[in-house]
Write an enzyme that holds these catalytic residues in place. Sequence first.
Site, PDB file in Angstrom:
ATOM      1  N   SER A  57       0.835  -1.194   0.000  1.00 26.39           N
ATOM      2  CA  SER A  57       0.000   0.000   0.000  1.00 26.39           C
ATOM      3  C   SER A  57       0.881   1.260   0.000  1.00 26.39           C
ATOM      4  O   SER A  57       1.802   1.385   0.800  1.00 26.39           O
ATOM      5  CB  SER A  57      -0.897  -0.004   1.239  1.00 26.39           C
ATOM      6  OG  SER A  57      -1.692   1.156   1.277  1.00 26.39           O
ATOM      7  N   GLY A  58       0.581   2.163  -0.927  1.00 27.96           N
ATOM      8  CA  GLY A  58       1.354   3.400  -1.032  1.00 27.96           C
ATOM      9  C   GLY A  58       2.497   3.326  -2.011  1.00 27.96           C
ATOM     10  O   GLY A  58       3.222   4.304  -2.200  1.00 27.96           O
ATOM     11  N   THR A 100      -2.227   1.866  -7.800  1.00 26.87           N
ATOM     12  CA  THR A 100      -3.429   2.483  -8.376  1.00 26.87           C
ATOM     13  C   THR A 100      -3.054   3.557  -9.383  1.00 26.87           C
ATOM     14  O   THR A 100      -3.661   3.674 -10.462  1.00 26.87           O
ATOM     15  CB  THR A 100      -4.296   3.088  -7.252  1.00 26.87           C
ATOM     16  OG1 THR A 100      -4.615   2.062  -6.310  1.00 26.87           O
ATOM     17  CG2 THR A 100      -5.565   3.686  -7.813  1.00 26.87           C
ATOM     18  N   ASN A 124      -1.029   5.049   3.279  1.00 27.11           N
ATOM     19  CA  ASN A 124      -1.414   5.605   1.982  1.00 27.11           C
ATOM     20  C   ASN A 124      -2.731   6.341   2.144  1.00 27.11           C
ATOM     21  O   ASN A 124      -3.676   5.814   2.727  1.00 27.11           O
ATOM     22  CB  ASN A 124      -1.538   4.452   0.970  1.00 27.11           C
ATOM     23  CG  ASN A 124      -1.828   4.945  -0.439  1.00 27.11           C
ATOM     24  OD1 ASN A 124      -1.853   6.144  -0.693  1.00 27.11           O
ATOM     25  ND2 ASN A 124      -2.055   4.015  -1.343  1.00 27.11           N
ATOM     26  N   SER A 170      -5.496   4.298  -0.387  1.00 28.09           N
ATOM     27  CA  SER A 170      -5.150   2.880  -0.445  1.00 28.09           C
ATOM     28  C   SER A 170      -6.334   2.058  -0.966  1.00 28.09           C
ATOM     29  O   SER A 170      -7.465   2.195  -0.506  1.00 28.09           O
ATOM     30  CB  SER A 170      -4.765   2.388   0.959  1.00 28.09           C
ATOM     31  OG  SER A 170      -4.518   1.014   0.936  1.00 28.09           O
ATOM     32  N   SER A 171      -6.062   1.190  -1.957  1.00 29.17           N
ATOM     33  CA  SER A 171      -7.096   0.278  -2.472  1.00 29.17           C
ATOM     34  C   SER A 171      -7.318  -0.815  -1.435  1.00 29.17           C
ATOM     35  O   SER A 171      -6.384  -1.551  -1.105  1.00 29.17           O
ATOM     36  CB  SER A 171      -6.655  -0.335  -3.795  1.00 29.17           C
ATOM     37  OG  SER A 171      -6.481   0.653  -4.776  1.00 29.17           O
ATOM     38  N   GLY A 226      -0.257  -5.932  -2.177  1.00 26.97           N
ATOM     39  CA  GLY A 226       1.047  -6.551  -2.009  1.00 26.97           C
ATOM     40  C   GLY A 226       1.138  -7.286  -0.687  1.00 26.97           C
ATOM     41  O   GLY A 226       0.211  -7.293   0.136  1.00 26.97           O
ATOM     42  N   GLU A 259       1.697  -8.123   2.995  1.00 29.43           N
ATOM     43  CA  GLU A 259       1.466  -7.248   4.145  1.00 29.43           C
ATOM     44  C   GLU A 259       2.001  -7.891   5.416  1.00 29.43           C
ATOM     45  O   GLU A 259       1.693  -9.053   5.717  1.00 29.43           O
ATOM     46  CB  GLU A 259      -0.024  -6.923   4.303  1.00 29.43           C
ATOM     47  CG  GLU A 259      -0.553  -5.992   3.219  1.00 29.43           C
ATOM     48  CD  GLU A 259      -1.964  -5.501   3.522  1.00 29.43           C
ATOM     49  OE1 GLU A 259      -2.571  -5.992   4.495  1.00 29.43           O
ATOM     50  OE2 GLU A 259      -2.442  -4.622   2.780  1.00 29.43           O
TER      51      GLU A 259
END
Length: 1063
Positions: free
Chosen positions: A142-143, A147, A192, A195-196, A424, A426
């Site tokens: 994330s980040g 996206t 993020n 973040s998605s 990704g 985590e």
Amino acid sequence: MALQVELIPTGEIIRVVHPHRPCKLALGSDGVRVTMESALTARDRVGVQDFVLLENFTSEAAFIENLRRRFRENLIYTYIGPVLVSVNPYRDLQIYSRQHMERYRGVSFYEVPPHLFAVADTVYRALRTERRDQAVMISGESGAGKTEATKRLLQFYAETCPAPERGGAVRDRLLQSNPVLEAFGNAKTLRNDNSSRFGKYMDVQFDFKGAPVGGHILSYLLEKSRVVHQNHGERNFHIFYQLLEGGEEEMLRRLGLERNPQSYLYLVKGQCAKVSSINDKNDWKVVRKALTVIDFTEDEVEDLLSIVASVLHLGNIHFAADEESNAQVTTENQLKYLTRLLGVEGSTLREALTHRKIIAKGEELLSPLNLEQAAYARDALAKAVYSRTFTWLVEKINRSLASKDADSPSWRSTTVLGLLDIYGFEVFQHNSFEQFCINYCNEKLQQLFIELTLKSEQEEYEAEGIAWEPVQYFNNKIICDLVEEKFKGIISILDEECLRPGEATDLTFLEKLEDTIKHHPHLLTHKLADQRTRKSLGRGEFRLLHYAGEVTYSVTGFLDKNNDLLFRNLKETMCSSENPIMSQCFDRSELSDKKRPETVATQFKMSLLQLVEILKSKEPAYVRCIKPNDAKQPGRFDEVLIRHQVKYLGLMENLRVRRAGFAYRRKYEVFLQRYKSLCPETWPSWAGRPQDGVAVLVRHLGYKPEEYKMGRTKIFIRFPKTLFATEDALEVRRQSLATKIQAAWRGYHWRQKFLRVKQSAICIQSWWRGTLGRRKAAKRKWAAQTIRRFIRGFILRHAPRCPENAFFLDHVRTSFLLNLRRQLPRNVLDTSWPTPPPALREASELLRELCMKNMVWKYCRGISPEWKQQLQQKAVASEIFKGKKDNYPQSVPRLFISTRLGTDEISPKVLQALGSEPIQYAVPVVKYDRKGYKPRSRQLLLTPNAVVIVEDAKVKQRIDYANLTGISVSSLSDSLFVLHVQREDNKQKGDVVLQSDHVIETLTKVALSADRVNNININQGSITFAGGPGRDGTIDFTPGSELLITKAKNGHLAVVAPRLNSR
């Protein structure tokens, strides 16, 4: 024009230099391309553009250092073969413009520097030329920019692909689907701001012309727990804040909402409702516009927003315990809003929130819920409503993106390009069921990634006839089997524990896990660990050794999240909803279906296996996104964080696979075209087969057999140092080639310019000669006529004026006047004047007089008062001394000075003695005694009334002008003079004999001050003066060779002075 060849070693910028036009980027084939190899000459500063070319490719430190060098130079993209590694710069680098798109469009992958657009264009061209489905897999934590990368890819295809026949509707929907999915599926997290919180796979369909004609989206594992709970510093999904901040007042009134997010329980848990980097109001406008583009009607938008508002109202439903500790709804107002927004009966909803329906032996029983159970039911309903609405939203977008020409031949000939934006790996401080699913997904994708990479490598080697060497790599199939294997996998054990009768808890699941797979090398629990490891493991935790490292999971909530149960009466209530979207989300067939729904983990496993099959059916391309720091600061490179990401993204593993054989490979044509200048036999062109040319070239370069292999269509180079040496040799060769090209170009350019100038000169000369000839003929004709008239006038010059002699007479007069103009006197002393012709004598005299008056007037007008005084003194001096004293001519060019002594040179006592009398002139003099003629230094001062002779600070003699009877001076060049005073004046001792270096100036000043201009006597031979009462003195002057003043034997003062001129 001068051709200038400029070499840019980084390969990032290309300039075509032209003196009359600004520099521009070389696009397409408009200029010299800088390929990837060109950047190798600057590798010490900007690193290598492909990690495959790293010398120490097994070193993680060398890998990260190369990333750091490129990041420091704002080069955020690097290749690992065909894999693109992207580092988030956290700022806009201005590298996604239309100009950049054109630069990467239609260009071979390695002809341009690494870029996301290079991957996009390569995938698109493969899709069109090979007619095979393609997929771009974007991964990272994330980040890291996943996206953003997906949006840039869609932007590239929207801008560069040809427009479909139906216009740009599909293209617009593809682009506008992103803001809607981000609003409902993205949220601010600690890592993020956008973040998605779901995985997304998008298929874009292209027709045979390469135009986008449709699309389809698959979503994976929406983080629905975020609806009811957020960690500190995080937010709920964007749509809630956008609605409250940007919604119109009337809309909020209909939905029963107020603008303050603090009023809603589901929005305050993260204590981060406002974020400076997010503009919810503007984002709301974008979402509203996007909903219109993707075919949402106003009624559908109203229904959708009603569901969003109902989730907020659900969060504000509160319960209180009655006497029997059963939960009762206490917030009637919220319940009214819910019944209206969801279109359900209020009493039914109240009962569903506080009771659970149980079917036992065919009978339905209502069991009241306590406060904890009621809160669980409320939150479960909120999560179910939001997650099912999100699923409906994806399906709605898919209907909008679906190709409308399914029956046409073009539909059957479409190809598909997939974009996978997946979460990704985590690893958090606290890892739960969601992280377990996400990391399992990454394990599967890593397994697929290695398999496809090895497969593509092996296929390329076989196609080129190169022997394949087995590659040593970590096969994570053992970890995937640990998670997904039937009956023995973690998911199977979890499902079995969720389904078994009896009291199943998270800890019983952990115990069963320990009993079933306790000997697995990649699983560790507190019970199975050794004494030392137990210190880092809790009793409710288990640890998996993933390919990316160890991750410790807490089993708390595993069973509840995996079951994801919604009480039956809540389902029944939602199935009866009159909201059209809710009625589609909750199908009544669920109520009659006796089969227990699949668990979340199993659903995720099946969808993941389906995704893997989809990806296997396509040609893959990879984008690995890396986050440089947790603070989202541009320019900051956190090595520890990046090392962690490099590890879990499997980049080193990928690099080892890619470098297992040969580091560099190129088609013969490309290799020969680039390096042919290094061999005399292949330069400037090679007439035979490219393969033969490359063979000659590598022999000339001295490649050793173990350094390269010759394939069917490509050359394979094993070691990067071989390529580096070749590239360095090319850099040296380029300099000499550039010089030769410049010399040849300059020669050609200046030769062409000379020929153009020569042709122009011939043309101009021809025209000019004609012009000169015509002018010369006309001039000769005029000259002949003029001479004829002149001669005729000369003959009749004495006759009265007539047409025959008028020209001659006018010429004579004109000539005189023109000559006079050139020969006018320069000053009043110039008496020259041209001789006039007889006819102009009278006029000439008048002109001469006027000219003299004019010069006199101009001269007088230009004289200043000081200069006027100077001239007056000079005039008096001339009147007195001209022709009478020998040294007068030498004084003429020297200006008279107002005084020869400054005030500071005169004693203050003398000034005090003079009182108010001003000193008009002062000069140093020598006084000769009357008796012995002894010289003594004195000062001569002139005041308005007297001549004053001063010795140092004492006034020696004062001679009033009234008592000054005359002044005597010799005619020679000496500087002596005598001031004669009245003999009757008893105050005076006698006449004064003085000597002054400025005798002409001094005597002129004395004469003017004393008004004795006519009393200056210029004597020849001798001067007699009164030496005192009753006796006289004599000064004898004789000419000689040099000035000499002495006392003669006869008692006279003898002065010998040289004669400077004869009068």
